[in-house]
Design an enzyme around this catalytic site. Sequence first.
Site, short mmCIF file in Angstrom:
data_model
loop_
_atom_site.label_atom_id
_atom_site.label_comp_id
_atom_site.label_asym_id
_atom_site.label_seq_id
_atom_site.Cartn_x
_atom_site.Cartn_y
_atom_site.Cartn_z
N GLU A 166 0.80 -1.23 0.00
CA GLU A 166 0.00 0.00 0.00
C GLU A 166 0.83 1.28 0.00
OE1 GLU A 166 -3.17 -2.49 -0.21
OE2 GLU A 166 -1.47 -2.81 1.09
N TYR A 168 3.47 2.03 2.01
CA TYR A 168 4.10 2.41 3.28
C TYR A 168 5.61 2.13 3.23
CZ TYR A 168 -0.64 3.06 5.04
OH TYR A 168 -1.93 3.51 5.23
N ARG A 216 2.67 -8.63 4.59
CA ARG A 216 1.77 -8.16 3.53
C ARG A 216 2.60 -7.51 2.45
NH1 ARG A 216 -4.18 -5.32 3.94
NH2 ARG A 216 -4.61 -5.45 1.71
N HIS A 254 -1.51 3.76 -1.98
CA HIS A 254 -2.57 4.73 -1.71
C HIS A 254 -2.57 5.86 -2.74
CE1 HIS A 254 -4.08 2.88 1.82
NE2 HIS A 254 -3.04 3.13 2.58
N GLN A 341 -17.76 5.07 2.74
CA GLN A 341 -18.25 6.33 3.30
C GLN A 341 -18.05 6.47 4.81
OE1 GLN A 341 -22.18 7.53 1.93
NE2 GLN A 341 -21.84 6.52 -0.03
#
Length: 676
Positions: A166, A168, A216, A254, A341
């Site tokens: 992701e 990081y 991961r 991201h 949301q």
Amino acid sequence: MTSYNHILQPLHLGFTTIRNRVVMGSMHSGLEDRFYHYPKLAAYFAERAKGGVGLIITGGISPNRQGWLLPAGGTMNSWTDVVNHRLVTHAVHKHGAKILLQVLHSGRYGYHPFSVSSSPIKAPINPFKPRQMSDKLILATIDDYARCAYLAKKAGYDGIEIMGSEGYLLNQFLSKHVNQRDDRWGGDIHGRMRFAVEIVKAIRARVGEKFILCFRLSLLDLVHDGNTMDEVIVVAQALEKAGITLLNTGIGWHEARVPTIVTSVPRAAFADVTGYVKKHVKIPVIASNRINMPDTAEKILASGQADMVQMARPFLADPYWVSKTATGRVDEINTCIACNQACLDHAFKNERVSCLVNPQACHETELVYLKAKKPKRIAVVGGGVAGMSAATVAASRGHQVTLFEANDDVGGQFNLAKVVPGKEEFHETIRYFKVQLKKTGVDVRLNTKISREQLEREGYDDVVIATGVVPRGLKIDGADLPQVLSYADVLKGAEVGHRVAVIGAGGIGFDVSEFLLKPPHQPQPQPLADWQREWGIDPHPDYITEGGLVTAEVDVPYRQIFLLQRKTTPLGIGLGKTSGWVHRAQLNKHHVRMMRGVQYKAVTAEGLWVEANGIEQLLRVDTVVVCAGQESVKHLMPREDESTLAKYHVIGGAKFAGELDAKRAIREGAEVAATL
């Protein structure tokens, strides 16, 4: 036994056994960063353990200060942290699940001025530029990871997950996208992976063999200068040799401009990539991303693409996902619709996470549905999601509930949303509520318009008004012409021309525009191959392109669309933080002409007259679709000075029209029902 035998099969790791093949994946809840929230965090995880999940992975916890996601973020680097975390591990173990602490160093994603990374390159989603880590700091950080893992073991965790995807810190070292070093921590993939491999070795030496180490790994970066699949395999095999127990799937950074988890992403879109990596390692591999229902999970496991399936948001939506699967109650699963949301949008705004379809998520100690001491007769007027939420919660508490719906089916505005391309998951929410209405014994009366006099005559103790909204009309010359339609007309199937002006650029305006871009009767949901082609994703699991990116191929739009708004702010600025960019990208690449600061003058046979930048012009369109807000329907609510036999409550759109807000509607329904 059910038909989901692969899901329910235990996984033996030699020194320990996980009771099934389902992982509740890591997701920041907003409860990890303050010690006084840990009782709430423990209750949140305990509910999922009670619901039958095999393995839980916590939200990201930093091994040191530089790794904080936020200033004073959650860490595990002191004995005080150990005491707080024991609340969590004890609560989970009490119900038979296992739990891993995710160790996450944010790197250049850290929202603070002392962030660090492999190279001093600012992330496009963060205003802070990181400093480059020195050799000394890298070695110290390796020690911090090992100490963090040791303390996690002392806190009762069954293992840790090392976050290496992701975008990081470890992902920043693994990929040329950020890592531009020429020392031993950079260069080719063998240098770039050294940091991650040394961390695994140091942790394994510190905690011993009987401790789960999950890594991961980003299997598909989806950023330029990202890794190829050959490089991913090299890293995976090196991590296995270094001592990891499980290999988890990470997809995309991201900052990637390719959606990976929003509702428009096809289910199990990346399982093929996981399956390819699994062929090259001997340890169990976990599949992730857009897995939300048992049929999808079972197919992945049965086909051999993975040994476990990971879901994060689906366990916000329904903590009892596994037990419902195991007992043949799949139709009772409250399905995650991947809307983001109340979960990711909250997380990225530093708010406590919850769930649009399950407002109890992360509020288990606050929103409690206790059995009613004195059952009441309750009327709920309106069968949209607000009304169904109120009715089912009230009935589950023992009240006698009657739900009145004026139309021939329940669902309200979700019946419109579910036909929008990419929002097919909304069908699942309607299905869930229909099952709950039946299970809880709600008396549902369709095609029934009830008056206040009838409500009073029936003698209800409480009346919940959930009558929703109606589209606001257009108040200009020509607004009554047949080519002027409401968004509801369009989504219900009204005929629309090939040149269209959409008035109003909120969420509904974007939805309607996307709906009109596609030809009628297009397959729903979108086939995976078409989705990959549209977003420029290499369809081959053994991809050789850097980051798995190829040139996107966008279909010619079915209609020419003008999307207009009165406001001068950028269009779509009010859309969800983590999904709004996807909708804006869709309209941009399909050449939707977006105009702001527009004044609407008149509709004529020729089209729509507008004024923009002080200049009047004619948009030669066949159809004008009005998405300019809604008006509350609350004529059944008594005035404050009126005397009534029943106590009246108003929720959802009937309470406040504004932009349609299902998150608020479902939450208000549950909250009102919990107090009756």
